[in-house]
Design a protein around this motif. Structure first.
Motif, PDB file in Angstrom:
ATOM      1  N   ALA A   1       0.851  -1.186   0.000  1.00  0.00           N
ATOM      2  CA  ALA A   1       0.000   0.000   0.000  1.00  0.00           C
ATOM      3  C   ALA A   1       0.892   1.243   0.000  1.00  0.00           C
ATOM      4  O   ALA A   1       1.773   1.384   0.849  1.00  0.00           O
ATOM      5  N   LEU A   2       0.664   2.142  -0.959  1.00  0.00           N
ATOM      6  CA  LEU A   2       1.499   3.323  -1.146  1.00  0.00           C
ATOM      7  C   LEU A   2       0.696   4.591  -0.882  1.00  0.00           C
ATOM      8  O   LEU A   2      -0.410   4.752  -1.413  1.00  0.00           O
ATOM      9  N   ALA A   3       1.258   5.484  -0.085  1.00  0.00           N
ATOM     10  CA  ALA A   3       0.577   6.747   0.190  1.00  0.00           C
ATOM     11  C   ALA A   3       1.594   7.869   0.306  1.00  0.00           C
ATOM     12  O   ALA A   3       2.722   7.661   0.776  1.00  0.00           O
ATOM     13  N   ASP A   4       1.205   9.068  -0.148  1.00  0.00           N
ATOM     14  CA  ASP A   4       2.034  10.248   0.088  1.00  0.00           C
ATOM     15  C   ASP A   4       1.934  10.614   1.563  1.00  0.00           C
ATOM     16  O   ASP A   4       0.852  10.543   2.165  1.00  0.00           O
ATOM     17  N   GLY A   5       3.054  11.034   2.152  1.00  0.00           N
ATOM     18  CA  GLY A   5       3.016  11.497   3.528  1.00  0.00           C
ATOM     19  C   GLY A   5       2.226  12.782   3.662  1.00  0.00           C
ATOM     20  O   GLY A   5       2.239  13.635   2.761  1.00  0.00           O
ATOM     21  N   SER A   6       1.536  12.955   4.768  1.00  0.00           N
ATOM     22  CA  SER A   6       0.670  14.126   4.939  1.00  0.00           C
ATOM     23  C   SER A   6       1.455  15.431   4.936  1.00  0.00           C
ATOM     24  O   SER A   6       0.945  16.469   4.527  1.00  0.00           O
TER      25      SER A   6
ATOM     26  N   GLU B   1       4.762  -3.867 -12.853  1.00  0.00           N
ATOM     27  CA  GLU B   1       5.245  -4.379 -14.135  1.00  0.00           C
ATOM     28  C   GLU B   1       6.583  -5.089 -13.977  1.00  0.00           C
ATOM     29  O   GLU B   1       6.911  -5.998 -14.745  1.00  0.00           O
ATOM     30  N   SER B   2       7.357  -4.701 -12.960  1.00  0.00           N
ATOM     31  CA  SER B   2       8.664  -5.329 -12.752  1.00  0.00           C
ATOM     32  C   SER B   2       8.553  -6.669 -12.040  1.00  0.00           C
ATOM     33  O   SER B   2       9.338  -7.583 -12.309  1.00  0.00           O
ATOM     34  N   THR B   3       7.590  -6.803 -11.118  1.00  0.00           N
ATOM     35  CA  THR B   3       7.544  -8.019 -10.288  1.00  0.00           C
ATOM     36  C   THR B   3       6.374  -8.938 -10.618  1.00  0.00           C
ATOM     37  O   THR B   3       6.403 -10.111 -10.230  1.00  0.00           O
ATOM     38  N   GLY B   4       5.339  -8.460 -11.295  1.00  0.00           N
ATOM     39  CA  GLY B   4       4.136  -9.257 -11.497  1.00  0.00           C
ATOM     40  C   GLY B   4       4.233 -10.181 -12.690  1.00  0.00           C
ATOM     41  O   GLY B   4       3.779  -9.848 -13.792  1.00  0.00           O
ATOM     42  N   LYS B   5       4.810 -11.343 -12.497  1.00  0.00           N
ATOM     43  CA  LYS B   5       5.010 -12.287 -13.604  1.00  0.00           C
ATOM     44  C   LYS B   5       5.304 -13.663 -13.022  1.00  0.00           C
ATOM     45  O   LYS B   5       5.604 -13.810 -11.835  1.00  0.00           O
ATOM     46  N   GLU B   6       5.185 -14.659 -13.870  1.00  0.00           N
ATOM     47  CA  GLU B   6       5.469 -16.040 -13.473  1.00  0.00           C
ATOM     48  C   GLU B   6       4.629 -16.471 -12.272  1.00  0.00           C
ATOM     49  O   GLU B   6       5.055 -17.289 -11.448  1.00  0.00           O
ATOM     50  N   GLY B   7       3.423 -15.905 -12.170  1.00  0.00           N
ATOM     51  CA  GLY B   7       2.496 -16.305 -11.121  1.00  0.00           C
ATOM     52  C   GLY B   7       2.798 -15.742  -9.747  1.00  0.00           C
ATOM     53  O   GLY B   7       2.227 -16.193  -8.750  1.00  0.00           O
ATOM     54  N   ARG B   8       3.655 -14.758  -9.656  1.00  0.00           N
ATOM     55  CA  ARG B   8       3.930 -14.118  -8.368  1.00  0.00           C
ATOM     56  C   ARG B   8       4.189 -12.647  -8.594  1.00  0.00           C
ATOM     57  O   ARG B   8       4.205 -12.168  -9.720  1.00  0.00           O
ATOM     58  N   GLY B   9       4.395 -11.922  -7.504  1.00  0.00           N
ATOM     59  CA  GLY B   9       4.666 -10.500  -7.654  1.00  0.00           C
ATOM     60  C   GLY B   9       4.201  -9.711  -6.450  1.00  0.00           C
ATOM     61  O   GLY B   9       3.513 -10.222  -5.559  1.00  0.00           O
ATOM     62  N   ILE B  10       4.584  -8.447  -6.437  1.00  0.00           N
ATOM     63  CA  ILE B  10       4.154  -7.506  -5.396  1.00  0.00           C
ATOM     64  C   ILE B  10       3.103  -6.597  -6.025  1.00  0.00           C
ATOM     65  O   ILE B  10       3.369  -5.934  -7.033  1.00  0.00           O
ATOM     66  N   LEU B  11       1.915  -6.580  -5.441  1.00  0.00           N
ATOM     67  CA  LEU B  11       0.834  -5.754  -5.973  1.00  0.00           C
ATOM     68  C   LEU B  11       0.826  -4.396  -5.283  1.00  0.00           C
ATOM     69  O   LEU B  11       0.544  -4.311  -4.083  1.00  0.00           O
ATOM     70  N   PRO B  12       1.101  -3.301  -5.996  1.00  0.00           N
ATOM     71  CA  PRO B  12       0.992  -1.977  -5.384  1.00  0.00           C
ATOM     72  C   PRO B  12      -0.469  -1.539  -5.297  1.00  0.00           C
ATOM     73  O   PRO B  12      -1.241  -1.741  -6.229  1.00  0.00           O
ATOM     74  N   VAL B  13      -0.827  -0.973  -4.162  1.00  0.00           N
ATOM     75  CA  VAL B  13      -2.182  -0.472  -3.918  1.00  0.00           C
ATOM     76  C   VAL B  13      -2.047   1.002  -3.561  1.00  0.00           C
ATOM     77  O   VAL B  13      -1.596   1.351  -2.470  1.00  0.00           O
ATOM     78  N   VAL B  14      -2.407   1.884  -4.485  1.00  0.00           N
ATOM     79  CA  VAL B  14      -2.235   3.321  -4.267  1.00  0.00           C
ATOM     80  C   VAL B  14      -3.401   3.834  -3.432  1.00  0.00           C
ATOM     81  O   VAL B  14      -4.560   3.758  -3.844  1.00  0.00           O
ATOM     82  N   LEU B  15      -3.081   4.366  -2.250  1.00  0.00           N
ATOM     83  CA  LEU B  15      -4.090   4.874  -1.327  1.00  0.00           C
ATOM     84  C   LEU B  15      -4.240   6.385  -1.471  1.00  0.00           C
ATOM     85  O   LEU B  15      -3.290   7.091  -1.829  1.00  0.00           O
ATOM     86  N   GLU B  16      -5.434   6.868  -1.135  1.00  0.00           N
ATOM     87  CA  GLU B  16      -5.697   8.306  -1.158  1.00  0.00           C
ATOM     88  C   GLU B  16      -4.933   9.024  -0.042  1.00  0.00           C
ATOM     89  O   GLU B  16      -4.577  10.195  -0.160  1.00  0.00           O
TER      90      GLU B  16
END
Length: 533
Positions: free
Chosen positions: A254-259, A276-291
């Motif tokens: 989960a990614l967020a800008d600091g207040s 795009e760098s890690t999501g392949k071969e059935g694994r990876g890190i999913l980024p979740v952009v938070l408000e």
């Protein structure tokens, strides 16, 4: 303020850190050792590590950009429109937002948004940016601007002078730029992949023309670059944290800008880099952009929260990644390459990105698919595939919310929901509220992407990462279309074909997908907000 990483409550195994130290990963990466990611990745890595040199090598364009900006300003051309996708647009958007400098970013095929970008043509210069030189969205936008300038009374030479081109040497776009008489052409380092190109001409040219001091950005990055060969440097620690969290089961970031941070929208850029760098071969890190760091979506036990620009928040486990923007770009690129080694994947290829593109081209040739809705409720037509609507009573008054709840129920353990909106990012901005509204209804991670922008970002993860996603696609009726000059399709058809092509790619994998088509965009979005509130 220098680049630093503050980990709070994240337990990284000592064995991982010791192994990377024993393998001398920090020094070998700076030395561009292409063997770091295994023999299958070596040939690709050997031609994709030029980003490590950019803090120094990109300085050669800084003075040229300052002269070009002054030249444009003298002619009254002070409005910059950037036509580019993915790595060609995400970094300039963050750079300009952070600097408080206006830049019109056109990374869409929505005819309304494209048309709106053609305002104030008398003071507009267009930056056309594409690494491959063949990106269909960017080429279509270029053609539309040429037509608009011609309609405004400019002759062929005057039109060419309104364009600045950024591309790789020898690309089709470099030839097109010469043929159209573009005012300036900037050739980027071909040994830098698109998502690693923030500090290359792709990131610097539009930002500098818009008014950003890009020399300062390079200064920030160069300060960190001098430390990257050291064991225990902060970018290495960030990579260890990402890889260690993944090994511990936290494969969502989960990614967020600091207040209190001046950096704005950093997650939108980092999302492509990581997915795009890690999501392949059935694994990876999913980024979740938070408000924000407090937004719903970072509470699950498979999520690691990272706040950019501030220290680590009280929530555990979490990361605080401080430092100026130039250092953030370089530090996260380095960390992603390190995480790739930990995950055992090649962080420089994107094997599944072309699938939706190929589907789109096929649909443009054969025609849009005919797919009658399963139901129409208010301003929303409902369609589904992959079992998303199994057992749902769409005749009920609250059929839309029943369909949405069924989709949420279809998310598998350790899965996620991806919201994909093929709409106008400006006029339909309310669609962005759907992520948080849906995240409040599920314990799973929920991502949001504007189409087709996300196809050049998380689209790789959707197809190549772990097949645990459920998908909500939102499209809308087009009130006023826009032709693509000298092509057999218009923007509305291109947008619809891209949405249909992506649906097919997900359907082929048997993933649950709910497609909501808004017969009235404003009314449909209001209806969606009401049923989710």
């Amino acid at each position: 303020m220098s680049f630093a990483v503050d980990a709070n409550g994240l337990d990284v195994p000592d064995q991982l850190r010791s192994q990377l130290a024993a393998d001398d990963v920090a020094a070998r990466l700076v030395a561009k050792d292409a063997t770091l990611w295994g023999p299958e990745a070596e040939s690709e890595a050997a031609i994709r590590l030029g980003w490590l040199d950019l803090p120094a090598t990109s300085r050669e364009v800084v003075a040229r950009l300052a002269d070009l900006r002054a030249e444009l300003a003298a002619e009254g051309l002070d409005r910059v429109v950037l036509c580019g996708m993915g790595g060609s647009s995400l970094a300039p958007e963050v750079i300009c937002r952070t600097a408080g400098v206006p830049l019109v970013v056109l990374d869409t095929t929505d005819p309304g948004q494209v048309s709106a970008a053609m305002a104030d043509l008398d003071r507009t210069v267009v930056v056309v940016s594409s690494k491959s030189g063949g990106t269909v969205e960017t080429d279509s936008q270029r053609r539309a601007f040429i037509s608009a300038f011609a309609a405004a009374g400019l002759d062929e030479k005057e039109i060419g002078a309104r364009f600045v081109v950024v591309t790789d040497p020898g690309s089709p776009l470099s030839e097109t730029a010469a043929a159209m008489g573009a005012r300036a052409v900037f050739l980027a380092d071909p040994n830098v992949g698109g998502r690693y190109s923030a500090l290359s001409a792709f990131g610097l040219v539009p930002s500098a023309l818009a008014g950003v001091d890009v020399g300062a950005l390079l200064d920030e990055a160069e300060e960190l670059a001098a430390r990257l060969a050291e064991p225990g440097n902060p970018a290495l620690e960030l990579g260890i944290a990402l890889g260690g969290a993944f090994r511990a089961g936290r494969d969502k970031l989960a990614l967020a800008d600091g207040s209190g941070s001046p950096i704005q929208g950093f997650g939108d850029w980092a999302e492509q880099l990581i997915a795009e760098s890690t999501g392949k071969e059935g694994r990876g890190i999913l980024p979740v952009v938070l408000e924000s760091a407090d937004a719903p979506g970072a509470q699950a036990d498979d999520v690691l929260l990272a706040v950019v620009g501030d220290g680590a928040p009280a929530r555990q486990p979490s990361l605080g990644v401080t430092g100026p923007l130039g250092a953030q770009f370089l530090g996260w690129e380095y960390a992603t390459a390190v995480a790739g080694r930990v995950l055992g994947i090649n962080p420089f290829d994107q094997p599944n990105v072309t699938e939706s593109k190929d589907n789109t081209n096929r649909i443009l040739g054969e025609g849009l698919p005919v797919d009658p809705p399963a139901a129409k409720i208010g301003a929303i037509e409902i369609r589904g595939s992959g079992g998303a609507l199994d057992g749902v009573d769409l005749s009920a008054h609250d059929g839309v919310v029943l369909a949405l709840d069924a989709l949420l129920s279809a998310i598998p353990p350790r899965g996620y929901l991806a919201v994909m909106a093929y709409l106008d990012r400006e006029q339909d901005a309310a669609a962005g509220e759907l992520r948080a509204l849906l995240a409040r209804r599920t314990e799973h991670a929920v991502t949001f992407g504007w189409g087709p922008r996300f196809l050049h970002s998380t689209g790789q993860y959707h197809k190549g990462g772990p097949q645990v996603g459920a998908f909500l696609q939102v499209t809308g009726v087009v009130d006023q279309d826009l032709p693509v000059p000298d092509r057999d399709f218009d923007f509305a058809t291109l947008q619809a074909a891209q949405a249909a092509g992506d649906r097919k790619a997900l359907a082929d994998r048997g993933r649950p997908l709910l497609h909501l088509h808004l017969t009235d965009r404003a009314a449909g979005l209001a209806q969606l907000r009401d049923v989710l509130a």
